[in-house]
Every structure is written in structure tokens, then in C-alpha cells.
Design an enzyme around this catalytic site. Structure first.
Site, short mmCIF file in Angstrom:
data_model
loop_
_atom_site.label_atom_id
_atom_site.label_comp_id
_atom_site.label_asym_id
_atom_site.label_seq_id
_atom_site.Cartn_x
_atom_site.Cartn_y
_atom_site.Cartn_z
CG ASP A 1 -6.97 -6.43 13.59
OD1 ASP A 1 -6.11 -5.84 14.27
OD2 ASP A 1 -7.90 -5.84 13.02
CG ASN B 1 -0.19 -0.14 2.50
OD1 ASN B 1 0.64 0.70 2.81
ND2 ASN B 1 -0.46 -1.19 3.27
O1 PMT Z 1 3.31 5.81 6.58
P1 PMT Z 1 2.88 7.21 6.10
O2 PMT Z 1 3.10 7.39 4.62
O3 PMT Z 1 3.50 8.32 6.92
O4 PMT Z 1 1.29 7.32 6.29
C1 PMT Z 1 0.74 7.29 7.57
C2 PMT Z 1 -0.51 6.41 7.64
C3 PMT Z 1 -1.61 7.03 6.81
C4 PMT Z 1 -0.18 5.00 7.12
C5 PMT Z 1 -0.90 6.29 9.16
O5 PMT Z 1 -1.16 7.58 9.67
C6 PMT Z 1 -2.10 5.38 9.36
O6 PMT Z 1 -3.24 5.76 9.23
N1 PMT Z 1 -1.80 4.10 9.72
C7 PMT Z 1 -2.84 3.05 9.84
C8 PMT Z 1 -3.16 2.50 8.47
C9 PMT Z 1 -4.19 1.38 8.53
O7 PMT Z 1 -3.87 0.26 8.23
O8 PMT Z 1 -5.37 1.75 8.98
P2 PMT Z 1 -6.66 0.76 9.07
O9 PMT Z 1 -7.79 1.67 9.37
O10 PMT Z 1 -6.73 -0.09 7.85
O11 PMT Z 1 -6.31 -0.17 10.29
C10 PMT Z 1 -6.75 0.11 11.61
C11 PMT Z 1 -5.72 -0.29 12.62
O12 PMT Z 1 -5.60 -1.74 12.64
C12 PMT Z 1 -4.33 0.25 12.39
O13 PMT Z 1 -3.80 0.64 13.65
C13 PMT Z 1 -3.54 -0.93 11.82
O14 PMT Z 1 -2.15 -0.87 12.18
C14 PMT Z 1 -4.25 -2.11 12.52
N2 PMT Z 1 -4.20 -3.38 11.76
C15 PMT Z 1 -4.83 -3.52 10.57
C16 PMT Z 1 -4.83 -4.75 9.93
C17 PMT Z 1 -4.15 -5.84 10.52
N3 PMT Z 1 -4.10 -7.01 9.94
N4 PMT Z 1 -3.55 -5.67 11.71
C18 PMT Z 1 -3.55 -4.48 12.33
O15 PMT Z 1 -2.97 -4.33 13.41
#
Ligand code: PMT
Length: 383
Positions: free
Chosen positions: A287, A208
Site C-alpha cells: 500500500d 482497472n
Molecule cells: O482516472 P480516472 O478515470 O479519472 O478516475 C478517477 C479515479 C476514480 C480513479 C480517482 O478519482 C480515484 O478514486 N482514485 C483512487 C482509486 C483507488 O484505488 O481507490 P481505493 O479506495 O482502492 O484506494 C484508496 C487509496 O489507497 C488511494 O489513494 C490509492 O491510490 C491508494 N492505494 C491503494 C492500493 C495500493 N496498493 N496503494 C495505494 O497507494
């Protein structure tokens, strides 16, 4: 309450410069250390000697200072500052800062600092209400600057209206920023950062747009805050790496953009392009964030939410569904902020409250988020 901050006070050239002298006195009285930077025109209103006597430090007026060991006085000052306060701020310095001009020490410092910035405007009421000034102020707010005042009242030029600098005591009250240093002293923080890469074959992967900038900025801010940071870089192994460490940590921050799906089978050889269409079966990944929050001895768990729509609703859902202590939500796929940008803005939610952190560079934003984590962590552990 004295909190011993390093306040860098920028004084620009307006009649309200005399009020900045009182400001220095009040800041020092409450325990802050103050260093003063004056523009050339400010020195026409008040002598640098006044500020030197009140602050107990020599006053800076030159951009290039041969006295400094590395001739980099502005960088040293920028690193020193916990807060940059420009008071009074003329229409000219506001215009320069909002446009990124750096032709003197103060405007250069505005670009060089990564700490919170406060600006207390002071100018004639007509200059303040001019559209271009209001646009410049809006730009500064968009860059994360806090604007204090101005107040309405009688002005030195005889006009009446908005443009008077706020009173020094009021300005002091508004400087809520605390130094990030030592706010997490002795704690261990585990931060996941960057994208994951899910291999399809030896040469291809699904990933991504995350650059890791936000996560690395958080790791640096946590280090500055006195925490021990364990770096985790791997992609598919992130789950194992995080779960092996999470129980021993005080705080977990999931900044990584972890793949939600990964290829079911990794082909051992490069896939050949004979077929006109192909299908890759994807399996949902574990997750990590939810698993950390479910641990018996779970750390204070902070998630991120990256959304293209319904930011607050989706973030609140993730906060409650995964039983997190806090979630930092950001827009992605927009012109400003999010993936791979130098700047970002966050809406932070916890079960009993929320705080908006305006668009600012990721270094500064990370410090604000670490301070908030420290506050929430302390509250959870004292109640
Ligand atoms: O890296 P940069 O270019 O500086 O950009 C920053 C960012 C936009 C990546 C960052 O600020 C951000 O939003 N990170 C989280 C991205 C994400 O995966 O968001 P999500 O809404 O899809 O996931 C929610 C949460 O679950 C996140 O804390 C993620 O780390 C966690 N997750 C998701 C899937 C998974 N299998 N395991 C997880 O722990």
C-alpha cells in the site's frame, strides 16, 4: 480582504441589469479586476459604456471578434477568468447554459470556462417558479454551479414573490472562490495517477477502469498553483518511484487506482488456452499511500477512496487507518462521475472537518481540491 481575482461578469437582459453596475463598483473596490460580457438584450437595459467606465475595461458583446489576434476572444476570456459570475441571469440564459447551448458570447463562455461559476437569477416570480426553470436550475447545480438568490419581494412588473436579484453586496460576499494561482508556490507535489497494469504474461495484464483524467487534472492544477510536479507513470514500479521521492515532497496525492493484487508469477511466455479453466494466484501489493503516511518526514498526505457503497464510512476508515491528512472520496460504477468520466464529485474529509465538492468537470474539480489542500497544508504548518 482584496484577493485580486479576475471576475468575468456576464450581464443578461433583465431590468436588474442596472444593479450589475453597482456590482462592478463593489468588486473593484475590494481589489478584483472585472471584465464584463453583455448579451444583446442586456445592452437594451444598460449601455455598455456604463460598464466600460466602471470596470475600466472594454465590454464584450460579440462571439466572433475580428479585433482579437486569433479571433478566439471567448477562449482568451475563459482562460483569463478566475470566476464566472452571471448577474442578472434571466430564465433564458439559465436554460441555455443548463442545456449547453452556445449561440452567443455569454452562453459560449459558460461552456468554455474551467473556473467556478456563480449565477444570480432575476426574473418574474411566475417564470422563476415554473417547473422547467426549476429543473434547469437543478441541472446547473448538478454541474457544480453556485446559485445566489433570488430574493422574494416586490418586482418591477408589480408582482410579489421570488425572483428579485440578490443585492450586489450580498452577491460579492458569496464569491468565496479564490484563484488557484500561486496557492502552492514553491512547494513540491507528488501525484500518482491512472491505473496500474499487473502483468500475467508478455501479452496480458490485470488492470482497472481508471483513465488518469482525475490525476492529470490535479497535476495541471498543482502546476497552475505554482508547485513543482513530478510525473510518475509506471505500474508495478509505482511503489519504488513514489517512495524514492516522497520524503522530499511537501504534498503527496494518491489519485492512482493502484492494483490491490498482482499475479504472484509472471509467466515468461504467452499462456496457451488448452485448459478449460485456469487459476492465477494473486499477491497483495504494497500500500503506497499507507507507506508514505508512515515515513518519518512524511509529506502532507492525501488519499482517494473509490467506492461503490458506504462512501463516507469507508473513506473515514481509510483516513484514520492509514493516518492520512485528508481523503477525497468518490463514487465509482455510477452513471455520472468516477472512472473515465469528464466529470466527478468529491466528498473530502480530514480529521476535523469535511467539504463536499459538487459534480463538475475534472479540471475545475482539481482546482477546488488543490485549493483545499493548500488551505489544510497551511493550517497544519502554522499550528
Ligand atoms: O482516472 P480516472 O478515470 O479519472 O478516475 C478517477 C479515479 C476514480 C480513479 C480517482 O478519482 C480515484 O478514486 N482514485 C483512487 C482509486 C483507488 O484505488 O481507490 P481505493 O479506495 O482502492 O484506494 C484508496 C487509496 O489507497 C488511494 O489513494 C490509492 O491510490 C491508494 N492505494 C491503494 C492500493 C495500493 N496498493 N496503494 C495505494 O497507494
Amino acid at each position: 480582504m482584496a484577493i485580486n481575482r479576475h471576475i468575468l461578469l456576464g450581464v443578461s437582459g433583465g431590468i436588474a441589469a442596472y444593479k450589475a453596475a453597482e456590482l462592478v463598483r463593489l468588486l473593484r473596490k475590494q481589489g478584483d479586476e472585472v471584465r464584463v460580457v453583455m448579451t444583446e438584450s442586456a445592452t437594451q437595459f444598460v449601455s455598455p459604456l456604463t460598464f466600460q467606465a466602471l470596470s475600466g475595461n472594454s465590454v464584450h458583446t460579440e462571439l466572433l471578434n475580428a479585433q482579437e489576434e486569433n479571433a478566439m476572444g471567448h477562449i482568451n476570456l475563459a482562460r483569463w477568468a478566475d470566476v464566472l459570475l452571471i448577474a442578472p441571469a434571466t430564465a433564458n440564459i439559465i436554460a441555455k447554459c443548463s442545456h449547453g447551448l452556445a449561440d452567443d458570447l455569454l452562453s459560449t463562455l459558460y461552456l468554455a470556462v474551467s473556473c467556478p461559476v456563480y449565477i444570480a437569477p432575476a426574473m418574474n416570480q411566475a417564470m422563476w417558479s415554473k417547473t422547467v426553470t426549476q429543473e434547469n436550475v437543478a441541472k446547473l447545480k448538478g454541474q457544480g454551479v453556485t446559485i445566489i438568490g433570488p430574493e422574494s419581494g416586490e418586482q418591477a412588473c408589480g408582482d410579489t414573490g421570488f425572483g428579485r436579484m440578490s443585492e450586489p453586496a450580498f452577491i460579492c460576499e458569496q464569491l468565496v472562490a479564490k484563484p488557484v494561482e500561486r496557492c502552492l508556490q514553491g512547494l513540491t507535489v507528488l501525484i500518482s495517477a491512472g491505473p496500474t497494469r499487473e502483468p500475467i504474461d508478455p501479452v496480458r495484464y490485470i488492470t482497472n477502469r481508471s483513465s488518469g483524467k482525475m490525476g492529470y487534472a490535479l497535476a495541471h492544477a498543482a502546476l497552475k498553483a505554482g508547485a513543482t510536479v513530478i510525473y510518475v507513470e509506471t505500474a508495478a514500479e509505482m511503489y519504488e518511484a513514489v517512495m524514492a521521492k516522497a520524503s522530499g515532497c511537501d504534498i503527496y496525492i494518491g489519485t492512482a487506482a493502484v492494483a490491490d493484487y498482482s499475479p504472484d508469477v509472471i509467466q515468461p511466455q504467452k499462456i496457451k488456452k488448452h485448459a478449460s479453466q485456469t487459476t492465477i494466484i494473486l499477491q497483495k501489493t504494497k500500500d503506497i499511500l499507507a507507506a508514505v503516511a508512515k515515513l518519518d518526514s512524511c509529506p502532507f498526505t492525501v488519499g482517494f477512496a473509490a467506492e461503490t457503497e458506504n462512501l463516507e464510512a469507508y473513506a473515514q476508515h481509510k483516513l484514520h487507518e492509514k493516518n492520512l491528512d485528508m481523503i477525497a472520496a468518490n463514487w465509482v460504477g455510477r452513471e455520472q462521475g468516477g472512472f473515465d468520466s469528464e466529470q466527478n464529485a468529491l466528498q473530502v474529509f480530514w480529521k476535523t472537518g469535511q467539504k463536499n465538492l459538487a459534480m463538475m468537470n475534472k479540471t475545475q474539480l482539481a482546482e477546488q481540491l488543490i485549493l483545499l489542500c493548500a488551505e489544510r497544508f497551511n493550517e497544519k504548518n502554522t499550528t
